[in-house]
Design an enzyme around this catalytic site. Structure first.
Site, mmCIF file in Angstrom:
data_model
loop_
_atom_site.group_PDB
_atom_site.id
_atom_site.type_symbol
_atom_site.label_atom_id
_atom_site.label_comp_id
_atom_site.label_asym_id
_atom_site.label_seq_id
_atom_site.Cartn_x
_atom_site.Cartn_y
_atom_site.Cartn_z
ATOM 1 N N ARG A 58 0.682 -1.896 -10.978
ATOM 2 C CA ARG A 58 -0.042 -2.821 -10.182
ATOM 3 C C ARG A 58 -0.716 -3.760 -10.355
ATOM 4 N NH1 ARG A 58 -5.442 -0.367 -9.135
ATOM 5 N NH2 ARG A 58 -4.079 1.683 -8.267
ATOM 6 N N GLU A 87 -7.410 2.443 1.084
ATOM 7 C CA GLU A 87 -8.229 3.571 1.983
ATOM 8 C C GLU A 87 -9.868 2.693 2.201
ATOM 9 O OE1 GLU A 87 -9.483 6.692 -0.975
ATOM 10 O OE2 GLU A 87 -10.698 7.408 -0.156
ATOM 11 N N LYS A 89 -11.884 0.017 -6.759
ATOM 12 C CA LYS A 89 -13.001 -0.209 -5.929
ATOM 13 C C LYS A 89 -13.990 -0.062 -6.589
ATOM 14 C CE LYS A 89 -9.841 0.615 -2.888
ATOM 15 N NZ LYS A 89 -9.406 1.718 -1.737
HETATM 16 P P1 ATP Z 1 -8.620 1.266 -6.462
HETATM 17 O O1 ATP Z 1 -8.093 1.955 -7.713
HETATM 18 O O2 ATP Z 1 -8.306 -0.283 -6.690
HETATM 19 O O3 ATP Z 1 -9.643 1.778 -5.185
HETATM 20 P P2 ATP Z 1 -6.625 2.224 -4.880
HETATM 21 O O4 ATP Z 1 -4.987 2.097 -5.224
HETATM 22 O O5 ATP Z 1 -7.511 3.491 -4.694
HETATM 23 O O6 ATP Z 1 -7.450 1.008 -5.441
HETATM 24 P P3 ATP Z 1 -5.876 2.169 -2.016
HETATM 25 O O7 ATP Z 1 -7.141 1.497 -0.627
HETATM 26 O O8 ATP Z 1 -5.478 3.472 -1.835
HETATM 27 O O9 ATP Z 1 -6.671 1.191 -3.644
HETATM 28 O O10 ATP Z 1 -4.997 0.628 -1.912
HETATM 29 C C1 ATP Z 1 -4.208 0.369 -0.891
HETATM 30 C C2 ATP Z 1 -2.930 0.066 -1.322
HETATM 31 O O11 ATP Z 1 -3.264 -1.126 -2.434
HETATM 32 C C3 ATP Z 1 -2.019 0.874 -1.948
HETATM 33 O O12 ATP Z 1 -1.120 1.191 -1.495
HETATM 34 C C4 ATP Z 1 -2.003 0.670 -3.362
HETATM 35 O O13 ATP Z 1 -0.674 0.755 -4.217
HETATM 36 C C5 ATP Z 1 -2.506 -1.068 -3.714
HETATM 37 N N1 ATP Z 1 -2.517 -0.962 -4.690
HETATM 38 C C6 ATP Z 1 -4.600 -0.798 -4.922
HETATM 39 N N2 ATP Z 1 -4.529 -1.369 -5.737
HETATM 40 C C7 ATP Z 1 -3.283 -2.189 -6.415
HETATM 41 C C8 ATP Z 1 -3.097 -3.520 -7.668
HETATM 42 N N3 ATP Z 1 -4.007 -3.636 -8.563
HETATM 43 N N4 ATP Z 1 -2.189 -4.182 -7.480
HETATM 44 C C9 ATP Z 1 -1.342 -3.786 -6.880
HETATM 45 N N5 ATP Z 1 -1.437 -2.986 -5.794
HETATM 46 C C10 ATP Z 1 -2.928 -2.470 -4.923
HETATM 47 MG MG MG Z 2 -7.507 4.893 -3.087
#
Ligand code: ATP
Ligand code: MG
Length: 566
Positions: free
Chosen positions: A269, A42, A279
């Site tokens: 994760r 995102e 983020k």
């Molecule tokens: P955050 O919680 O840090 O904002 P998010 O999951 O909202 O992360 P996205 O941009 O939606 O961030 O994530 C893009 C991809 O990266 C998704 O498939 C998500 O599952 C993966 N991802 C995000 N954080 C992690 C992590 N800590 N370890 C492994 N994969 C991750």
């Molecule tokens: Mg997200």
């Protein structure tokens, strides 16, 4: 050699259950034996090391199984998304060494299709407009053990639903006044199946579609469908989406036209000690100036790690090493540091640099004489060759390498003691010069001309070997030392304490007056060096000829040596 390869392969499969599942799908001939993944960020912030794990996993699967991996921006929430983030994400994925070729997608590419799909759901009695506000809707959701209550609007006619949905789209209603919900099952044991919202009113311009849309699909409604339309076979996401999987499958069921079917697989994760990874929290650190931007070398962002001196190889090796599991856990950040050290050891040019200078005058060295000493560029890689290092009468050594009154186990320089200056000569300290307030300002030493190159002339041994620079030749530089951003292993562990309370106040130390051998002159930003005996450093983005700046990537000390032989 063959044996070793086999072993490595086994490890690779053993610590990655997703590889095993894909292998099984291929054996069963699913989806015409295609493998197609996607990385779906995102664009609401910069990517962090957790995303790197996901990038390595998704693009790595495509490489391993001869498939493809798309880059898809999940841009369904215009209020938090910006093109700055889109650009940085593309740069980071490429820097890590992956390529989506022409397969760059945006969930917003599908807004029209998603709208039509929503209309289709309405027409088949599988979606309805709810006029209640979000509080009322969530109060009716029930609890995991108590079924929800059906909305009074659940059984509206198709005509009324279509009319209202059309008018929502046209902007006739206020934000929050109505939503479109899937009509599934208010008594489902899975809360996500209790008539989830699929469209909401949002009158915020979108970074790509501008003000064309006044309604936006929810993430759950967009994600699986985007996967479907792109022909994704394995939709890999983190564990918190496990409970969304029945909903993912339900939407796919409504779309299904042939045998092809994407499959969602969840993994744990990455969590790292001494940092935070959401983020939202990282954005807070940036906005409130707790760090100097997203690329501050203390940040766990990919751009921060890059600026700090991490290499793509080291991050990819780290991702392989930690593997992929279903069990949430915390990885020690020193394992990441081990990976960067391991790679830089192989590739970094060695130089000598003095961070905390103490002047040394070689009293018996001829005034005005300069000699060029042979130095090895990288003992791990002979092909990197040798270089010349200038030696002269006045030098800097590290202040820590001298003690006036040393304890028994101190083997470096002290009054009356002889040590080796690396690649140069044996020297003996004869006098210690101090200023008015008793601080040591200079050492007077003599050298043994017969020990040129740092070799013992007669078999006599010295216990210490010191790094040094020639004052006349050295490049004055700023060096930035980084420590952990938080002084607590898990800054989020205590819910009642704001994670910022755990910030390490000494995480950045700037040394304005360091001296490095002239070899580093003109090195481009992000060039790696090992400063002998001190650690790995790289040229900072702010560095210039008039003011060279180095970041310490990681000190030399290796606390993960036990991994070496794995
Ligand atoms: P955050 O919680 O840090 O904002 P998010 O999951 O909202 O992360 P996205 O941009 O939606 O961030 O994530 C893009 C991809 O990266 C998704 O498939 C998500 O599952 C993966 N991802 C995000 N954080 C992690 C992590 N800590 N370890 C492994 N994969 C991750
Ligand atoms: Mg997200």
């Amino acid at each position: 050699m063959a044996e070793k390869n086999l072993e490595e392969k086994e490890i690779a499969v053993k610590n990655n259950f997703i590889h095993q599942q894909i292998q099984n799908d291929l054996l069963e001939g699913k989806n015409g034996k295609r493998v197609h993944t996607r990385f779906p960020p995102e664009p609401n912030g910069y990517l962090h090391i957790g995303h790197a794990k996901s990038i390595c996993l998704n693009f790595g699967i495509a490489e391993k199984f001869g498939g493809k991996c798309n880059l898809r921006f999940d841009d369904t929430n215009p209020s938090k998304e910006e093109t700055e983030y889109v650009d940085s994400i593309m740069e980071d994925v490429r820097w890590l060494g992956f390529d989506w070729d022409e397969r760059l997608y945006y969930a917003s590419d599908y807004f029209e299709q998603l709208y039509e799909f929503a209309v289709k759901l309405i027409k088949t009695g599988k979606a309805y407009i709810d006029d209640q506000d979000s509080e009322t809707i969530s109060a009716q959701k029930g609890t995991p053990t108590r079924p929800g209550t059906e909305s009074p609007f659940r059984n509206r006619s198709e005509e009324e639903n279509l009319d209202l949905f059309e008018r929502m789209k046209a902007g006739e209603f206020d934000e929050g006044s109505r939503v479109l919900r899937a009509k599934i099952d208010m008594a489902s044991p899975n809360m996500h199946m209790r008539d989830p919202n699929i469209y909401r009113i949002m009158k915020t311009p979108h970074h790509r579609t501008g003000d064309k849309w006044l309604i936006y699909p929810m993430y759950d409604f967009a994600h699986g469908q985007s996967d479907f339309w792109e022909g994704i076979t394995h939709s890999i996401c983190t564990l918190e989406f496990e409970v969304h999987r029945p909903l993912y499958d339900w939407f796919v069921d409504q779309l299904l036209e042939n045998e092809y079917r994407p499959r969602q697989i969840e993994f744990a994760r990455l969590n790292l000690t001494y940092t935070v990874m959401s983020k939202r929290k990282l954005l807070k650190l940036v906005r409130d100036n707790h760090v100097n931007g997203w690329d501050d070398p203390r940040m766990p962002t990919i751009t921060g790690l890059r600026r700090r001196g991490y290499t793509p190889e080291s991050i990819r090796n780290f991702a392989d090493r930690i593997g992929v599991t279903k069990v949430d856990g915390m990885i020690d950040v020193s394992l990441l540091e081990y990976s960067v050290r391991e790679h830089l050891n192989k590739v970094a040019q060695r130089v000598m640099g003095v961070l905390n200078p103490l002047k040394v005058v070689i009293t018996n060295y001829p005034e005005g004489l300069e000699e060029e000493m042979d130095a090895i560029n990288n003992p791990e890689d002979e092909s990197m060759g040798k270089r010349k290092v200038s030696f002269s009468k006045v030098l800097y050594i590290e202040r820590d390498d001298f003690m006036e009154d040393p304890p028994r186990k101190f083997f470096r320089l002290a009054p009356g003691r002889e040590v080796r200056l690396r690649y140069a000569y044996f020297i003996t300290c004869n006098a210690v010069i101090k200023n008015d307030i008793g601080e040591i300002t200079e050492l007077r030493c003599t050298y043994d001309p017969a020990s040129k190159g740092g070799n013992s002339p007669d078999g006599r041994k010295v216990k210490g070997t010191l790094h040094w620079v020639s004052v006349k030749h050295a490049v004055k530089s700023e060096v930035r030392l980084y420590d952990r951003l938080f002084n607590n292993e898990d800054p989020l562990a205590k819910e009642e304490v704001d994670f910022k309370e755990f910030m390490n106040k000494d995480s950045l130390k700037i040394l304005p007056e360091c001296y490095v051998e002239p070899f580093v002159k003109g090195a481009a930003p992000l060039t790696h060096f090992q400063f002998e005996r001190l650690g790995y450093f790289n040229v900072d983005l702010d560095s210039s000829d008039s003011k060279p700046v180095f970041n310490r990537t990681v000190p030399l000390r290796d606390t993960w040596a036990k991994f070496k032989n794995k």
